[in-house]
Write a protein that holds these residues in place. Structure first.
Motif, PDB file in Angstrom:
ATOM      1  N   ALA A 148      20.937 -62.013  65.724  1.00  0.00           N
ATOM      2  CA  ALA A 148      20.389 -63.371  65.647  1.00  0.00           C
ATOM      3  C   ALA A 148      18.997 -63.385  65.040  1.00  0.00           C
ATOM      4  O   ALA A 148      18.545 -64.419  64.526  1.00  0.00           O
ATOM      5  N   ALA A 149      18.310 -62.247  65.096  1.00  0.00           N
ATOM      6  CA  ALA A 149      16.947 -62.169  64.555  1.00  0.00           C
ATOM      7  C   ALA A 149      16.926 -62.007  63.044  1.00  0.00           C
ATOM      8  O   ALA A 149      15.871 -62.186  62.422  1.00  0.00           O
ATOM      9  N   ILE A 150      18.052 -61.682  62.432  1.00  0.00           N
ATOM     10  CA  ILE A 150      18.085 -61.461  60.976  1.00  0.00           C
ATOM     11  C   ILE A 150      17.619 -62.689  60.198  1.00  0.00           C
ATOM     12  O   ILE A 150      16.816 -62.574  59.258  1.00  0.00           O
ATOM     13  N   PRO A 151      18.066 -63.922  60.548  1.00  0.00           N
ATOM     14  CA  PRO A 151      17.635 -65.098  59.777  1.00  0.00           C
ATOM     15  C   PRO A 151      16.174 -65.477  59.972  1.00  0.00           C
ATOM     16  O   PRO A 151      15.703 -66.430  59.329  1.00  0.00           O
ATOM     17  N   ALA A 152      15.452 -64.793  60.851  1.00  0.00           N
ATOM     18  CA  ALA A 152      14.048 -65.142  61.067  1.00  0.00           C
ATOM     19  C   ALA A 152      13.266 -65.095  59.767  1.00  0.00           C
ATOM     20  O   ALA A 152      12.394 -65.930  59.507  1.00  0.00           O
ATOM     21  N   PHE A 153      13.577 -64.099  58.926  1.00  0.00           N
ATOM     22  CA  PHE A 153      12.957 -63.974  57.608  1.00  0.00           C
ATOM     23  C   PHE A 153      14.041 -63.578  56.614  1.00  0.00           C
ATOM     24  O   PHE A 153      14.327 -62.382  56.446  1.00  0.00           O
ATOM     25  N   PRO A 154      14.674 -64.545  55.956  1.00  0.00           N
ATOM     26  CA  PRO A 154      15.777 -64.237  55.031  1.00  0.00           C
ATOM     27  C   PRO A 154      15.394 -63.259  53.931  1.00  0.00           C
ATOM     28  O   PRO A 154      16.228 -62.485  53.468  1.00  0.00           O
ATOM     29  N   ASP A 155      14.128 -63.267  53.519  1.00  0.00           N
ATOM     30  CA  ASP A 155      13.702 -62.346  52.459  1.00  0.00           C
ATOM     31  C   ASP A 155      13.417 -60.947  52.993  1.00  0.00           C
ATOM     32  O   ASP A 155      13.279 -60.007  52.207  1.00  0.00           O
ATOM     33  N   ARG A 156      13.314 -60.830  54.306  1.00  0.00           N
ATOM     34  CA  ARG A 156      13.106 -59.526  54.955  1.00  0.00           C
ATOM     35  C   ARG A 156      14.061 -59.422  56.139  1.00  0.00           C
ATOM     36  O   ARG A 156      13.633 -59.476  57.301  1.00  0.00           O
ATOM     37  N   PRO A 157      15.358 -59.299  55.906  1.00  0.00           N
ATOM     38  CA  PRO A 157      16.342 -59.351  56.998  1.00  0.00           C
ATOM     39  C   PRO A 157      16.201 -58.235  58.020  1.00  0.00           C
ATOM     40  O   PRO A 157      16.756 -58.330  59.116  1.00  0.00           O
ATOM     41  N   TRP A 158      15.449 -57.211  57.676  1.00  0.00           N
ATOM     42  CA  TRP A 158      15.269 -56.081  58.592  1.00  0.00           C
ATOM     43  C   TRP A 158      14.191 -56.346  59.644  1.00  0.00           C
ATOM     44  O   TRP A 158      14.146 -55.694  60.696  1.00  0.00           O
ATOM     45  N   GLN A 159      13.289 -57.298  59.353  1.00  0.00           N
ATOM     46  CA  GLN A 159      12.109 -57.451  60.210  1.00  0.00           C
ATOM     47  C   GLN A 159      12.448 -57.981  61.596  1.00  0.00           C
ATOM     48  O   GLN A 159      11.884 -57.529  62.597  1.00  0.00           O
ATOM     49  N   GLY A 160      13.355 -58.953  61.670  1.00  0.00           N
ATOM     50  CA  GLY A 160      13.730 -59.490  62.973  1.00  0.00           C
ATOM     51  C   GLY A 160      14.358 -58.443  63.880  1.00  0.00           C
ATOM     52  O   GLY A 160      13.898 -58.238  65.018  1.00  0.00           O
TER      53      GLY A 160
ATOM     54  N   THR B 172       4.892 -61.227  62.939  1.00  0.00           N
ATOM     55  CA  THR B 172       3.780 -61.752  62.132  1.00  0.00           C
ATOM     56  C   THR B 172       3.419 -60.837  60.975  1.00  0.00           C
ATOM     57  O   THR B 172       2.679 -61.254  60.067  1.00  0.00           O
ATOM     58  N   LEU B 173       3.907 -59.616  60.997  1.00  0.00           N
ATOM     59  CA  LEU B 173       3.526 -58.649  59.957  1.00  0.00           C
ATOM     60  C   LEU B 173       4.179 -59.028  58.633  1.00  0.00           C
ATOM     61  O   LEU B 173       5.319 -59.443  58.577  1.00  0.00           O
ATOM     62  N   ARG B 174       3.451 -58.830  57.565  1.00  0.00           N
ATOM     63  CA  ARG B 174       3.956 -59.164  56.236  1.00  0.00           C
ATOM     64  C   ARG B 174       3.925 -57.928  55.329  1.00  0.00           C
ATOM     65  O   ARG B 174       3.058 -57.115  55.436  1.00  0.00           O
TER      66      ARG B 174
END
Length: 253
Positions: free
Chosen positions: A193-205, A251-253
Protein backbone atom coordinates in the motif's frame (compact mmCIF):
# COMPACT_ATOMS: atom_id res chain seq x y z
CA UNK A 1 -21.57 -20.77 24.23
CA UNK A 2 -22.31 -18.08 21.65
CA UNK A 3 -19.53 -15.85 22.92
CA UNK A 4 -17.00 -18.57 22.03
CA UNK A 5 -18.02 -18.65 18.37
CA UNK A 6 -15.31 -17.45 15.94
CA UNK A 7 -17.51 -14.59 14.70
CA UNK A 8 -18.18 -13.38 18.22
CA UNK A 9 -14.49 -13.65 19.10
CA UNK A 10 -13.57 -11.57 16.05
CA UNK A 11 -16.16 -8.94 16.94
CA UNK A 12 -14.89 -8.77 20.51
CA UNK A 13 -11.34 -8.39 19.21
CA UNK A 14 -12.25 -5.55 16.85
CA UNK A 15 -14.09 -3.80 19.66
CA UNK A 16 -11.07 -4.22 21.91
CA UNK A 17 -8.81 -2.77 19.21
CA UNK A 18 -11.04 0.27 18.74
CA UNK A 19 -11.52 0.95 22.45
CA UNK A 20 -7.82 0.45 23.22
CA UNK A 21 -6.31 2.33 20.29
CA UNK A 22 -8.82 5.17 19.87
CA UNK A 23 -11.20 7.34 21.87
CA UNK A 24 -14.24 6.16 19.91
CA UNK A 25 -17.13 5.31 22.28
CA UNK A 26 -17.61 1.75 21.10
CA UNK A 27 -19.39 -0.71 23.37
CA UNK A 28 -16.83 -3.14 24.68
CA UNK A 29 -16.98 -6.91 24.45
CA UNK A 30 -15.11 -9.74 26.07
CA UNK A 31 -11.53 -8.90 27.08
CA UNK A 32 -9.23 -11.92 27.09
CA UNK A 33 -6.26 -13.29 25.19
CA UNK A 34 -8.27 -14.60 22.21
CA UNK A 35 -9.84 -11.17 21.81
CA UNK A 36 -6.42 -9.58 22.29
CA UNK A 37 -5.01 -11.73 19.49
CA UNK A 38 -7.64 -10.40 17.11
CA UNK A 39 -7.18 -6.83 18.36
CA UNK A 40 -3.42 -6.80 17.79
CA UNK A 41 -3.84 -8.54 14.43
CA UNK A 42 -6.25 -5.88 13.13
CA UNK A 43 -4.32 -2.98 14.69
CA UNK A 44 -3.00 -1.87 11.24
CA UNK A 45 -6.62 -1.40 10.10
CA UNK A 46 -7.22 0.90 13.07
CA UNK A 47 -4.07 2.74 12.04
CA UNK A 48 -5.48 3.05 8.54
CA UNK A 49 -8.66 4.65 9.87
CA UNK A 50 -6.68 7.01 12.08
CA UNK A 51 -4.40 7.90 9.18
CA UNK A 52 -7.31 8.65 6.87
CA UNK A 53 -8.92 10.85 9.54
CA UNK A 54 -5.72 12.78 10.20
CA UNK A 55 -4.88 13.11 6.51
CA UNK A 56 -8.37 14.50 5.89
CA UNK A 57 -7.90 17.01 8.71
CA UNK A 58 -4.51 18.06 7.37
CA UNK A 59 -5.71 18.47 3.80
CA UNK A 60 -8.78 20.36 4.99
CA UNK A 61 -6.68 22.85 6.95
CA UNK A 62 -4.37 23.35 4.00
CA UNK A 63 -7.34 23.89 1.67
CA UNK A 64 -8.60 26.58 4.03
CA UNK A 65 -5.29 28.40 3.74
CA UNK A 66 -3.65 27.17 6.91
CA UNK A 67 0.17 27.39 6.94
CA UNK A 68 1.88 24.04 6.37
CA UNK A 69 3.49 23.85 9.81
CA UNK A 70 0.32 24.93 11.62
CA UNK A 71 -1.74 22.30 9.78
CA UNK A 72 0.90 19.68 10.58
CA UNK A 73 1.02 20.64 14.25
CA UNK A 74 -2.76 20.41 14.56
CA UNK A 75 -2.69 17.04 12.78
CA UNK A 76 -0.12 15.59 15.17
CA UNK A 77 -1.97 17.01 18.17
CA UNK A 78 -5.22 15.50 16.89
CA UNK A 79 -3.46 12.16 16.52
CA UNK A 80 -2.51 12.30 20.20
CA UNK A 81 -6.03 13.29 21.24
CA UNK A 82 -7.64 10.50 19.21
CA UNK A 83 -5.48 7.96 21.04
CA UNK A 84 -5.65 9.58 24.50
CA UNK A 85 -1.91 10.26 24.25
CA UNK A 86 -1.29 6.71 25.44
CA UNK A 87 1.42 5.95 22.93
CA UNK A 88 3.34 9.14 23.68
CA UNK A 89 3.05 8.39 27.39
CA UNK A 90 4.35 4.89 26.75
CA UNK A 91 7.26 6.30 24.76
CA UNK A 92 8.23 8.64 27.59
CA UNK A 93 8.02 5.91 30.25
CA UNK A 94 9.98 3.44 28.12
CA UNK A 95 12.76 5.91 27.36
CA UNK A 96 12.99 6.84 31.05
CA UNK A 97 13.26 3.17 32.04
CA UNK A 98 15.79 2.21 29.38
CA UNK A 99 17.73 5.44 29.82
CA UNK A 100 18.22 4.69 33.51
CA UNK A 101 20.57 1.81 32.63
CA UNK A 102 18.75 -0.34 35.15
CA UNK A 103 17.33 -3.75 34.35
CA UNK A 104 14.51 -6.01 35.44
CA UNK A 105 12.26 -4.94 38.33
CA UNK A 106 14.21 -1.72 38.93
CA UNK A 107 13.64 -0.53 35.38
CA UNK A 108 9.98 -1.60 35.49
CA UNK A 109 9.53 0.38 38.70
CA UNK A 110 10.79 3.52 36.96
CA UNK A 111 8.35 2.85 34.13
CA UNK A 112 5.43 2.72 36.59
CA UNK A 113 6.12 6.13 38.15
CA UNK A 114 3.51 8.76 37.24
CA UNK A 115 6.07 11.49 36.59
CA UNK A 116 8.20 11.88 33.47
CA UNK A 117 11.98 12.12 33.74
CA UNK A 118 14.36 14.17 31.58
CA UNK A 119 14.86 11.36 29.07
CA UNK A 120 11.11 11.07 28.60
CA UNK A 121 10.63 14.81 28.19
CA UNK A 122 13.29 14.98 25.49
CA UNK A 123 11.79 11.95 23.72
CA UNK A 124 8.30 13.48 23.73
CA UNK A 125 9.42 16.90 22.52
CA UNK A 126 11.67 15.47 19.82
CA UNK A 127 9.07 13.01 18.56
CA UNK A 128 6.27 15.57 18.29
CA UNK A 129 8.58 18.10 16.65
CA UNK A 130 9.86 15.63 14.07
CA UNK A 131 6.39 14.32 13.28
CA UNK A 132 4.98 17.81 12.77
CA UNK A 133 7.91 18.90 10.61
CA UNK A 134 7.60 15.78 8.48
CA UNK A 135 3.82 15.99 8.07
CA UNK A 136 4.23 19.60 6.89
CA UNK A 137 6.11 18.34 3.82
CA UNK A 138 3.99 15.31 2.94
CA UNK A 139 0.80 14.60 1.04
CA UNK A 140 -2.20 12.77 2.40
CA UNK A 141 -1.30 9.18 1.48
CA UNK A 142 2.15 9.19 3.14
CA UNK A 143 0.42 10.40 6.32
CA UNK A 144 -1.96 7.44 6.11
CA UNK A 145 0.94 5.04 5.59
CA UNK A 146 2.85 6.43 8.58
CA UNK A 147 -0.04 5.99 11.01
CA UNK A 148 -0.85 2.56 9.61
CA UNK A 149 2.77 1.46 10.02
CA UNK A 150 2.71 2.72 13.59
CA UNK A 151 -0.10 0.28 14.40
CA UNK A 152 1.52 -2.47 12.35
CA UNK A 153 4.27 -2.22 14.95
CA UNK A 154 1.78 -3.54 17.53
CA UNK A 155 1.24 -6.70 15.50
CA UNK A 156 5.00 -7.18 15.30
CA UNK A 157 5.52 -6.49 19.01
CA UNK A 158 2.79 -8.95 19.99
CA UNK A 159 3.97 -11.77 17.75
CA UNK A 160 4.43 -15.18 19.28
CA UNK A 161 7.82 -15.55 20.90
CA UNK A 162 7.95 -12.08 22.51
CA UNK A 163 7.31 -12.50 26.27
CA UNK A 164 5.59 -10.09 28.66
CA UNK A 165 7.73 -8.25 31.20
CA UNK A 166 5.09 -8.62 33.92
CA UNK A 167 2.65 -11.44 34.72
CA UNK A 168 -0.28 -9.04 34.54
CA UNK A 169 -1.32 -5.88 32.76
CA UNK A 170 -1.86 -4.99 29.11
CA UNK A 171 1.49 -6.38 28.04
CA UNK A 172 0.75 -9.75 29.57
CA UNK A 173 -2.66 -9.94 27.94
CA UNK A 174 -1.49 -9.18 24.39
CA UNK A 175 2.04 -10.59 24.40
CA UNK A 176 2.73 -13.52 22.05
CA UNK A 177 -0.85 -13.57 20.72
CA UNK A 178 -0.28 -12.79 17.03
CA UNK A 179 0.91 -15.65 14.78
CA UNK A 180 3.98 -14.83 12.67
CA UNK A 181 2.16 -15.48 9.35
CA UNK A 182 -0.37 -12.80 10.29
CA UNK A 183 2.47 -10.34 10.95
CA UNK A 184 4.12 -11.15 7.63
CA UNK A 185 0.84 -10.82 5.75
CA UNK A 186 0.07 -7.47 7.37
CA UNK A 187 3.58 -6.17 6.72
CA UNK A 188 3.37 -7.20 3.07
CA UNK A 189 -0.02 -5.51 2.69
CA UNK A 190 1.17 -2.25 4.27
CA UNK A 191 4.38 -2.31 2.24
CA UNK A 192 2.40 -2.78 -0.97
CA UNK A 193 0.00 0.00 0.00
CA UNK A 194 2.99 2.30 0.51
CA UNK A 195 4.13 1.99 -3.13
CA UNK A 196 1.74 4.72 -4.44
CA UNK A 197 3.04 7.19 -1.84
CA UNK A 198 5.60 8.32 -4.43
CA UNK A 199 4.82 6.98 -7.93
CA UNK A 200 8.17 8.23 -9.24
CA UNK A 201 9.99 6.42 -6.42
CA UNK A 202 7.93 3.24 -5.83
CA UNK A 203 10.63 1.80 -3.59
CA UNK A 204 10.54 4.59 -1.01
CA UNK A 205 7.23 3.72 0.64
CA UNK A 206 8.03 0.03 1.21
CA UNK A 207 11.54 1.02 2.36
CA UNK A 208 10.04 3.36 4.95
CA UNK A 209 7.85 0.55 6.28
CA UNK A 210 10.80 -1.86 6.36
CA UNK A 211 13.05 0.60 8.21
CA UNK A 212 10.35 1.29 10.78
CA UNK A 213 9.73 -2.40 11.44
CA UNK A 214 13.46 -3.11 11.68
CA UNK A 215 13.81 -0.40 14.33
CA UNK A 216 10.84 -1.79 16.25
CA UNK A 217 12.42 -5.25 16.11
CA UNK A 218 15.62 -3.85 17.62
CA UNK A 219 13.68 -2.01 20.32
CA UNK A 220 11.86 -5.22 21.20
CA UNK A 221 15.12 -7.11 21.50
CA UNK A 222 16.54 -4.41 23.75
CA UNK A 223 13.39 -4.27 25.89
CA UNK A 224 13.33 -8.04 26.24
CA UNK A 225 16.93 -8.06 27.34
CA UNK A 226 16.59 -5.18 29.79
CA UNK A 227 13.01 -5.56 31.00
CA UNK A 228 12.31 -9.23 30.39
CA UNK A 229 9.67 -8.59 27.73
CA UNK A 230 7.05 -6.09 26.65
CA UNK A 231 4.69 -3.89 28.62
CA UNK A 232 1.91 -1.57 27.56
CA UNK A 233 4.43 1.28 27.66
CA UNK A 234 6.82 -0.58 25.36
CA UNK A 235 3.96 -1.08 22.91
CA UNK A 236 3.32 2.66 22.93
CA UNK A 237 7.01 3.31 22.27
CA UNK A 238 6.89 0.89 19.33
CA UNK A 239 3.95 2.79 17.83
CA UNK A 240 5.63 6.19 18.07
CA UNK A 241 8.99 4.89 16.87
CA UNK A 242 7.46 3.27 13.81
CA UNK A 243 5.30 6.27 12.97
CA UNK A 244 8.19 8.72 13.33
CA UNK A 245 10.72 6.70 11.33
CA UNK A 246 8.18 6.13 8.56
CA UNK A 247 7.56 9.87 8.36
CA UNK A 248 11.28 10.65 8.32
CA UNK A 249 12.03 8.17 5.54
CA UNK A 250 9.11 9.42 3.47
CA UNK A 251 10.46 12.98 3.59
CA UNK A 252 13.80 12.02 2.05
CA UNK A 253 14.32 12.99 -1.57
Amino acid sequence: MVTDAPGSRFTDGVRLAVTTLTVLPVRGGRVDRPAAAVAMSVAPLIGLLLGLTLAGLHEGLRALGGPALVAAGVTVAAGALLTRGLHLDGLADTVDALGSYRSGPSALEIMKKPDIGPFGVVALATTVLIQAAAVATLGWWPIVIAWTTGRLALSLACRRGVPPARPSGLGAMVAATVPLPVVLLAATAVGAAAIPAFPDRPWQGPLAVAIALAAVFLLLRHATRRLGGITGDVLGACVELATTLTLITLTLR
